[in-house]
Design a protein around this motif. Sequence first.
Motif, mmCIF file in Angstrom:
data_model
loop_
_atom_site.group_PDB
_atom_site.id
_atom_site.type_symbol
_atom_site.label_atom_id
_atom_site.label_comp_id
_atom_site.label_asym_id
_atom_site.label_seq_id
_atom_site.Cartn_x
_atom_site.Cartn_y
_atom_site.Cartn_z
ATOM 1 N N HIS A 1 1.588 12.286 -4.433
ATOM 2 C CA HIS A 1 2.599 11.758 -4.241
ATOM 3 C C HIS A 1 3.114 10.990 -3.502
ATOM 4 C CE1 HIS A 1 5.190 15.379 -6.295
ATOM 5 N NE2 HIS A 1 4.354 15.354 -6.610
ATOM 6 N N VAL A 2 3.315 9.995 -3.123
ATOM 7 C CA VAL A 2 2.922 8.860 -1.866
ATOM 8 C C VAL A 2 4.476 8.237 -1.492
ATOM 9 C CG1 VAL A 2 0.687 8.535 -2.620
ATOM 10 C CG2 VAL A 2 2.106 6.575 -3.653
ATOM 11 N N GLU A 3 3.987 7.565 -0.355
ATOM 12 C CA GLU A 3 5.705 6.696 -0.119
ATOM 13 C C GLU A 3 4.982 5.472 0.012
ATOM 14 O OE1 GLU A 3 7.941 5.459 4.314
ATOM 15 O OE2 GLU A 3 6.217 7.336 3.986
ATOM 16 N N LEU A 4 6.242 4.680 -1.176
ATOM 17 C CA LEU A 4 5.655 2.628 -1.299
ATOM 18 C C LEU A 4 5.868 1.779 -0.070
ATOM 19 C CD1 LEU A 4 6.238 1.956 -4.533
ATOM 20 C CD2 LEU A 4 3.728 2.846 -4.499
ATOM 21 N N ILE A 5 4.497 1.503 0.447
ATOM 22 C CA ILE A 5 4.565 0.550 1.840
ATOM 23 C C ILE A 5 5.128 -0.657 1.463
ATOM 24 C CG2 ILE A 5 4.103 0.252 4.286
ATOM 25 C CD1 ILE A 5 4.402 3.111 3.565
ATOM 26 N N GLY B 1 0.873 -1.425 0.067
ATOM 27 C CA GLY B 1 -0.369 0.008 0.346
ATOM 28 C C GLY B 1 1.020 1.185 0.072
ATOM 29 N N PHE B 2 0.472 1.989 0.682
ATOM 30 C CA PHE B 2 0.796 3.621 0.135
ATOM 31 C C PHE B 2 0.889 4.804 1.230
ATOM 32 C CE2 PHE B 2 -2.903 3.716 -1.760
ATOM 33 C CZ PHE B 2 -3.387 6.004 -1.707
ATOM 34 N N LYS B 3 1.464 5.459 1.525
ATOM 35 C CA LYS B 3 1.037 6.510 2.666
ATOM 36 C C LYS B 3 1.192 7.823 1.813
ATOM 37 C CE LYS B 3 3.084 4.382 6.943
ATOM 38 N NZ LYS B 3 3.883 4.988 7.895
ATOM 39 N N PHE B 4 0.249 9.003 1.709
ATOM 40 C CA PHE B 4 0.441 10.340 1.461
ATOM 41 C C PHE B 4 1.119 11.221 1.445
ATOM 42 C CE2 PHE B 4 -4.363 9.311 0.585
ATOM 43 C CZ PHE B 4 -4.081 9.259 -1.590
ATOM 44 N N VAL B 5 1.785 11.872 0.884
ATOM 45 C CA VAL B 5 3.279 12.854 1.501
ATOM 46 C C VAL B 5 2.213 13.966 0.330
ATOM 47 C CG1 VAL B 5 5.404 13.811 0.564
ATOM 48 C CG2 VAL B 5 4.784 11.261 0.944
ATOM 49 N N TYR B 6 2.016 14.093 -0.718
ATOM 50 C CA TYR B 6 1.624 15.500 -1.457
ATOM 51 C C TYR B 6 -0.128 15.214 -1.630
ATOM 52 C CZ TYR B 6 1.046 19.183 -4.201
ATOM 53 O OH TYR B 6 0.859 20.377 -4.784
ATOM 54 N N GLU C 1 -13.038 9.056 5.687
ATOM 55 C CA GLU C 1 -12.444 9.806 6.717
ATOM 56 C C GLU C 1 -12.076 10.915 5.822
ATOM 57 O OE1 GLU C 1 -7.802 9.684 6.957
ATOM 58 O OE2 GLU C 1 -8.569 8.380 6.152
ATOM 59 N N LEU C 2 -12.156 12.184 5.840
ATOM 60 C CA LEU C 2 -12.031 13.507 4.834
ATOM 61 C C LEU C 2 -10.240 12.388 5.536
ATOM 62 C CD1 LEU C 2 -12.521 15.352 2.951
ATOM 63 C CD2 LEU C 2 -12.974 16.879 4.993
ATOM 64 N N ILE C 3 -9.579 13.252 3.312
ATOM 65 C CA ILE C 3 -8.158 12.995 3.749
ATOM 66 C C ILE C 3 -8.100 14.256 3.131
ATOM 67 C CG2 ILE C 3 -6.412 12.283 2.927
ATOM 68 C CD1 ILE C 3 -8.252 9.241 2.015
ATOM 69 N N CYS C 4 -8.532 15.098 1.990
ATOM 70 C CA CYS C 4 -7.819 16.558 1.950
ATOM 71 C C CYS C 4 -8.797 17.229 1.594
ATOM 72 C CB CYS C 4 -7.261 15.644 0.518
ATOM 73 S SG CYS C 4 -6.535 17.813 0.423
ATOM 74 N N HIS C 5 -9.299 18.498 2.157
ATOM 75 C CA HIS C 5 -9.858 19.431 1.305
ATOM 76 C C HIS C 5 -9.257 20.106 1.001
ATOM 77 C CE1 HIS C 5 -13.683 22.110 1.571
ATOM 78 N NE2 HIS C 5 -12.767 22.965 2.147
ATOM 79 N N VAL C 6 -9.846 20.546 -0.221
ATOM 80 C CA VAL C 6 -8.910 22.283 -0.747
ATOM 81 C C VAL C 6 -10.269 23.345 -1.458
ATOM 82 C CG1 VAL C 6 -6.698 20.697 -1.686
ATOM 83 C CG2 VAL C 6 -8.719 20.960 -2.943
ATOM 84 N N ASN C 7 -9.875 24.503 -1.012
ATOM 85 C CA ASN C 7 -11.186 25.767 -1.082
ATOM 86 C C ASN C 7 -10.325 26.301 -2.652
ATOM 87 O OD1 ASN C 7 -12.689 25.523 0.717
ATOM 88 N ND2 ASN C 7 -11.030 26.620 2.084
ATOM 89 N N GLY C 8 -10.737 26.434 -3.557
ATOM 90 C CA GLY C 8 -9.552 27.108 -4.566
ATOM 91 C C GLY C 8 -10.327 28.792 -4.110
ATOM 92 N N PRO D 1 -2.418 22.409 -1.209
ATOM 93 C CA PRO D 1 -2.424 21.145 -1.111
ATOM 94 C C PRO D 1 -2.397 20.704 0.248
ATOM 95 C CG PRO D 1 -0.374 22.320 -1.558
ATOM 96 C CD PRO D 1 -1.195 23.051 -1.690
ATOM 97 N N CYS D 2 -2.633 19.105 0.544
ATOM 98 C CA CYS D 2 -2.659 18.837 1.660
ATOM 99 C C CYS D 2 -1.565 17.833 1.954
ATOM 100 C CB CYS D 2 -3.900 17.845 1.600
ATOM 101 S SG CYS D 2 -5.602 18.407 2.176
ATOM 102 N N ILE D 3 -0.520 18.333 3.171
ATOM 103 C CA ILE D 3 1.185 17.707 2.594
ATOM 104 C C ILE D 3 1.132 17.144 4.177
ATOM 105 C CG2 ILE D 3 3.353 18.125 2.863
ATOM 106 C CD1 ILE D 3 2.842 20.588 1.462
ATOM 107 N N TRP D 4 1.635 15.831 4.005
ATOM 108 C CA TRP D 4 1.925 15.043 4.961
ATOM 109 C C TRP D 4 3.530 14.982 5.419
ATOM 110 C CZ3 TRP D 4 -1.865 14.454 2.126
ATOM 111 C CH2 TRP D 4 -3.504 13.997 2.193
ATOM 112 N N GLY D 5 3.693 14.608 6.304
ATOM 113 C CA GLY D 5 5.361 13.749 6.872
ATOM 114 C C GLY D 5 5.761 14.005 8.724
ATOM 115 N N GLU D 6 6.587 14.171 8.853
ATOM 116 C CA GLU D 6 6.545 14.228 10.104
ATOM 117 C C GLU D 6 7.431 15.090 11.020
ATOM 118 O OE1 GLU D 6 6.321 10.954 11.854
ATOM 119 O OE2 GLU D 6 5.830 9.994 10.097
ATOM 120 N N ASP D 7 7.511 16.573 10.700
ATOM 121 C CA ASP D 7 8.394 17.305 10.912
ATOM 122 C C ASP D 7 6.690 17.872 11.405
ATOM 123 O OD1 ASP D 7 10.358 17.368 9.663
ATOM 124 O OD2 ASP D 7 10.033 17.888 8.352
ATOM 125 N N LYS D 8 7.469 18.638 12.668
ATOM 126 C CA LYS D 8 5.843 18.941 13.472
ATOM 127 C C LYS D 8 5.352 20.263 12.627
ATOM 128 C CE LYS D 8 6.330 23.089 16.775
ATOM 129 N NZ LYS D 8 6.396 23.917 18.593
#
Length: 142
Positions: free
Chosen positions: A137-141, A39-44, A66-73, A94-101
């Motif tokens: 963009h995804v990270e493959l698991i 599977g994968f994890k979303f990054v962007y 679960e709402l994963i990403c919501h974008v407004n124009g 965009p919606c962005i995921w990661g380990e950073d604060k």
Amino acid sequence: YDVVKCPPGTPTKECVHIITSRFKGTDMVSPQVRGKSKGFKFVYVSGHCHYGSCLTMDLTNADTGELICHVNGDMGQNRKNVRFDEKNYVKLNPCIWGEDKGLMKPKFYSWDTNFTSVKRANATDYFTGDMALWQNHVELIY
């Protein structure tokens, strides 16, 4: 696709065209890229739609709700010295995921996960050639 204009007399705030699509994780990444990953994890993730009509886009995990990403124009207002503020320019955050604060923590999705995409468009005018797709963009698991 084309955004069809609302019938005459429709109040402006109700003049919204909605398009929905349903797909699986396997539809987002080619088999050659997926390889033997589980599977994968979303990054962007960012919605892609065109000027003048794009209001919002939502990406949901259809299996959990679960709402994963919501974008407004955000429509450009043509203010001087404001980047990405040209008249009729749509800025999609965009919606962005990661380990950073400050970033959302990435979640695992199997290739069989069902997703739903809902795009809302301003339908006060007729628009041709609009889009309602997700760039990611995804990270493959493994």
